[in-house]
Design an enzyme around this catalytic site. Structure first.
Site, PDB file in Angstrom:
ATOM      1  CE  LYS A   1      76.138  -4.506 -38.167  1.00 16.29           C
ATOM      2  NZ  LYS A   1      76.879  -5.234 -39.208  1.00 16.29           N
TER       3      LYS A   1
ATOM      4  CG  PHE B   1      76.460 -11.696 -27.470  1.00 15.13           C
ATOM      5  CD1 PHE B   1      75.854 -12.333 -28.287  1.00 15.13           C
ATOM      6  CD2 PHE B   1      75.869 -10.882 -26.661  1.00 15.13           C
ATOM      7  CE1 PHE B   1      74.452 -12.480 -28.202  1.00 15.13           C
ATOM      8  CE2 PHE B   1      74.560 -11.306 -26.225  1.00 15.13           C
ATOM      9  CZ  PHE B   1      73.834 -12.064 -27.147  1.00 15.13           C
TER      10      PHE B   1
ATOM     11  CG  PHE C   1      82.826 -10.030 -42.179  1.00 15.37           C
ATOM     12  CD1 PHE C   1      83.319 -10.988 -43.270  1.00 15.37           C
ATOM     13  CD2 PHE C   1      82.473 -10.668 -40.979  1.00 15.37           C
ATOM     14  CE1 PHE C   1      83.443 -12.389 -43.000  1.00 15.37           C
ATOM     15  CE2 PHE C   1      82.772 -12.049 -40.776  1.00 15.37           C
ATOM     16  CZ  PHE C   1      83.090 -12.930 -41.653  1.00 15.37           C
ATOM     17  CB  ALA C   2      82.032  -4.606 -46.169  1.00 15.59           C
TER      18      ALA C   2
ATOM     19  CB  SER D   1      75.877  -6.149 -33.448  1.00 13.35           C
ATOM     20  OG  SER D   1      76.059  -5.719 -32.298  1.00 13.35           O
TER      21      SER D   1
ATOM     22  CE1 TYR E   1      76.818  -1.936 -34.036  1.00 14.80           C
ATOM     23  CE2 TYR E   1      77.504  -1.511 -36.292  1.00 14.80           C
ATOM     24  CZ  TYR E   1      77.398  -2.349 -35.226  1.00 14.80           C
ATOM     25  OH  TYR E   1      77.959  -3.756 -35.153  1.00 14.80           O
TER      26      TYR E   1
ATOM     27  CG  ASN F   1      87.775   0.248 -39.071  1.00 12.35           C
ATOM     28  OD1 ASN F   1      88.812   0.975 -38.576  1.00 12.35           O
ATOM     29  ND2 ASN F   1      87.181  -0.386 -38.355  1.00 12.35           N
TER      30      ASN F   1
ATOM     31  CB  VAL G   1      86.342   1.749 -14.561  1.00 13.83           C
ATOM     32  CG1 VAL G   1      85.253   0.852 -14.484  1.00 13.83           C
ATOM     33  CG2 VAL G   1      87.830   1.146 -14.830  1.00 13.83           C
TER      34      VAL G   1
ATOM     35  CG  ASP H   1      88.280  -4.461 -46.298  1.00 19.77           C
ATOM     36  OD1 ASP H   1      88.114  -4.986 -45.531  1.00 19.77           O
ATOM     37  OD2 ASP H   1      88.429  -3.294 -46.144  1.00 19.77           O
ATOM     38  CG  ASN H   2      86.154   0.248 -47.781  1.00 21.50           C
ATOM     39  OD1 ASN H   2      86.546   0.154 -46.887  1.00 21.50           O
ATOM     40  ND2 ASN H   2      85.068   0.979 -47.585  1.00 21.50           N
TER      41      ASN H   2
HETATM   42  C1  WQD Z   1      82.309  -2.887 -22.745  1.00 20.54           C
HETATM   43  C2  WQD Z   1      82.290  -2.668 -21.552  1.00 20.54           C
HETATM   44  C3  WQD Z   1      81.984  -0.166 -21.151  1.00 20.54           C
HETATM   45  C4  WQD Z   1      85.738   0.962 -22.835  1.00 20.54           C
HETATM   46  C5  WQD Z   1      80.080  -2.494 -28.440  1.00 20.54           C
HETATM   47  C6  WQD Z   1      78.974  -2.141 -29.601  1.00 20.54           C
HETATM   48  C7  WQD Z   1      78.594  -3.196 -29.978  1.00 20.54           C
HETATM   49  C8  WQD Z   1      79.823  -4.074 -30.717  1.00 20.54           C
HETATM   50  C9  WQD Z   1      80.898  -4.412 -29.742  1.00 20.54           C
HETATM   51  C10 WQD Z   1      79.889  -3.748 -33.008  1.00 20.54           C
HETATM   52  C11 WQD Z   1      81.156  -1.571 -21.099  1.00 20.54           C
HETATM   53  C12 WQD Z   1      83.133  -0.442 -20.362  1.00 20.54           C
HETATM   54  C13 WQD Z   1      84.638   0.343 -22.313  1.00 20.54           C
HETATM   55  C14 WQD Z   1      86.354   1.765 -21.808  1.00 20.54           C
HETATM   56  C15 WQD Z   1      84.928   1.034 -19.970  1.00 20.54           C
HETATM   57  N1  WQD Z   1      80.310  -3.562 -31.648  1.00 20.54           N
HETATM   58  N2  WQD Z   1      84.432  -0.035 -21.007  1.00 20.54           N
HETATM   59  N3  WQD Z   1      86.122   1.888 -20.478  1.00 20.54           N
HETATM   60  O1  WQD Z   1      79.761  -1.068 -25.678  1.00 20.54           O
HETATM   61  O2  WQD Z   1      79.510  -3.702 -24.955  1.00 20.54           O
HETATM   62  O3  WQD Z   1      79.701  -2.951 -27.757  1.00 20.54           O
HETATM   63  O4  WQD Z   1      81.403  -3.185 -29.021  1.00 20.54           O
HETATM   64  O5  WQD Z   1      79.153  -4.681 -33.281  1.00 20.54           O
HETATM   65  O6  WQD Z   1      77.867  -3.026 -31.078  1.00 20.54           O
HETATM   66  O7  WQD Z   1      78.038  -1.460 -28.923  1.00 20.54           O
HETATM   67  O8  WQD Z   1      81.785  -2.685 -25.859  1.00 20.54           O
HETATM   68  O9  WQD Z   1      84.177  -2.528 -25.267  1.00 20.54           O
HETATM   69  O10 WQD Z   1      83.052  -0.575 -25.720  1.00 20.54           O
HETATM   70  O11 WQD Z   1      82.404  -1.818 -23.724  1.00 20.54           O
HETATM   71  O12 WQD Z   1      84.630   0.814 -18.994  1.00 20.54           O
HETATM   72  O13 WQD Z   1      87.354   2.514 -22.165  1.00 20.54           O
HETATM   73  O14 WQD Z   1      83.462  -1.811 -21.064  1.00 20.54           O
HETATM   74  O15 WQD Z   1      81.192   0.654 -20.368  1.00 20.54           O
HETATM   75  O16 WQD Z   1      80.620  -1.842 -19.966  1.00 20.54           O
HETATM   76  P1  WQD Z   1      80.129  -2.625 -25.679  1.00 20.54           P
HETATM   77  P2  WQD Z   1      83.078  -1.783 -25.123  1.00 20.54           P
END
Ligand code: WQD
Length: 355
Positions: free
Chosen positions: A160, A185, A88-89, A132, A156, A43, A224, A39-40
């Site tokens: 992928k 997911f 994973f990196a 992803s 991003y 993050n 939200v 790992d570097n």
């Molecule tokens: C989830 C839900 C938001 C934050 C992302 C990346 C995906 C993967 C996982 C890397 C949505 C809502 C979120 C907040 C909110 N990452 N939300 N208030 O966008 O489904 O996926 O992370 O692989 O590639 O796209 O995840 O957790 O950001 O959002 O209401 O402060 O929560 O609108 O409906 P997301 P998330």
């Protein structure tokens, strides 16, 4: 604990001190595999290695470096007689990728190609790739199966997609490669010990780490992002999967590669059911025992309404199913949040005066 096929392998985890990588290291060790963490630390934190040694009860092999250092990766593959690599990196923040596309392509695509070059040179051709569900774009149908059309709506997601296409070409050119492409997911939660979990830098982008920081008083309230989606309560629906279930999916993928795999196989790793933002808020309130204040805000640009997985293929071919439920996810998040808050206050209390 999930026990794999029994044969002990040497497995390189690039990004091994990261959120997913560290949890996979725990599961692989429990199945008697030997892991090398690479790992570097861009993050993740170095002390994850110590925490893994506490959880696993064995010294861990950690090498600090970047996957773009092809010569170093080649040397590691040879020095540790690596049988398989789990990659994973990479950088994974959607919003950041829009602002910094060059950095994302350099890290995720150039880094991925460098790893493949090193593996080819060292003749190591068993690979599990961390992809992803973001590659599905806006769903045409639900639940999402692995045949759903792919498209990207941000750099991003495009990194992928590019890597998935590169892996398909590598396997077409040389079928002796065995590759499992895992589409995650929404991973959440942490190991039962509370020692490792999701540690985003700065203000969390993702929902659950943000909620956890509201619950612990680090943030005032949850925003939200929209309650006017075509969903049961109007808020976004996602397929949240416990990171330990996700980690066990990687062990099942390694077993599949080393025994029954043919060429490139893509699998969804999700639970097969979605929860809305407000359902996650209420589930977390149950876990932490206090209300989570929130304000309804406008939709976040680029968000989709609903996304959840069809998980039959991983069940049928990998013999893998999720074993943890929403309460397990929230309890583990809260346990980790507590512990890190305690560690932070202990560090402050024991810091020398005036520092
Ligand atoms: C989830 C839900 C938001 C934050 C992302 C990346 C995906 C993967 C996982 C890397 C949505 C809502 C979120 C907040 C909110 N990452 N939300 N208030 O966008 O489904 O996926 O992370 O692989 O590639 O796209 O995840 O957790 O950001 O959002 O209401 O402060 O929560 O609108 O409906 P997301 P998330």
């Amino acid at each position: 604990e999930w026990k794999g096929s029994g044969k002990s392998l040497n497995i390189l985890l690039t990004g091994g001190t990261g959120y997913i990588g560290s949890h996979v290291a725990v599961v692989l060790a429990a199945a008697r595999h030997r892991t090398v963490l690479f790992d570097n630390l861009a993050n993740s934190q170095r002390d994850v290695v110590d925490k893994l040694e506490t959880i696993i009860g064995q010294k861990q092999t950690f090498v600090e470096g970047d996957v773009r250092d092809t010569a170093l990766v080649t040397a590691i593959l040879r020095a540790h007689a690596i049988d398989a690599v789990i990659h994973f990196a990479g950088a994974k923040a959607v919003g950041e990728s829009v602002a910094k596309p060059i950095e994302y392509y350099a890290n995720n695509v150039k880094g991925g190609i460098s790893l493949l070059e090193a593996m080819n040179t060292a003749q190591v051709k068993n690979l599990v790739f961390s992809s992803s569900a973001t590659v599905y774009g806006d769903p045409h149908y639900l639940p999402l199966d692995e045949e759903h059309p792919v498209s990207a709506t941000n750099p991003y997601g495009r990194t992928k997609l590019h890597m998935e296409e590169i892996l398909a070409d590598v396997v077409r050119a040389d079928p002796s490669w065995h590759i499992a492409n895992l589409r995650y997911f929404n991973p959440v939660g942490g190991h039962d010990s509370g020692l490792i979990g999701e540690t985003p830098n700065g203000i969390p982008n993702n929902l659950m780490p943000y909620i956890a920081q509201v619950a612990s008083g680090q943030l005032p309230f949850l925003r939200v992002f929209g309650n006017d989606y075509p969903t049961p309560d109007g808020t976004g629906v996602r397929d949240y999967i416990h990171v330990m279930d996700l980690a066990e999916g990687h062990l099942a993928a390694i077993d599949f590669l080393m025994t029954r795999s043919t060429e490139l196989n893509t699998f969804n790793l999700g639970t097969g059911r979605g929860y809305s933002v407000l359902e996650m808020v209420h589930a977390f309130e149950k876990a932490c025992g206090s209300p989570i204040p929130y304000h309804i805000m406008p939709r976040r640009p680029g968000d989709i309404a609903t996304c959840y997985a069809k998980v039959d293929k991983a069940a049928d071919l990998l013999g893998w199913n999720c074993r943890r439920n929403l309460d397990d996810m929230c309890a583990s998040i809260w346990r980790f949040q507590h512990r890190t808050a305690d560690e932070r206050s202990f560090a402050l209390a024991s810091a020398p005066e005036g520092c």
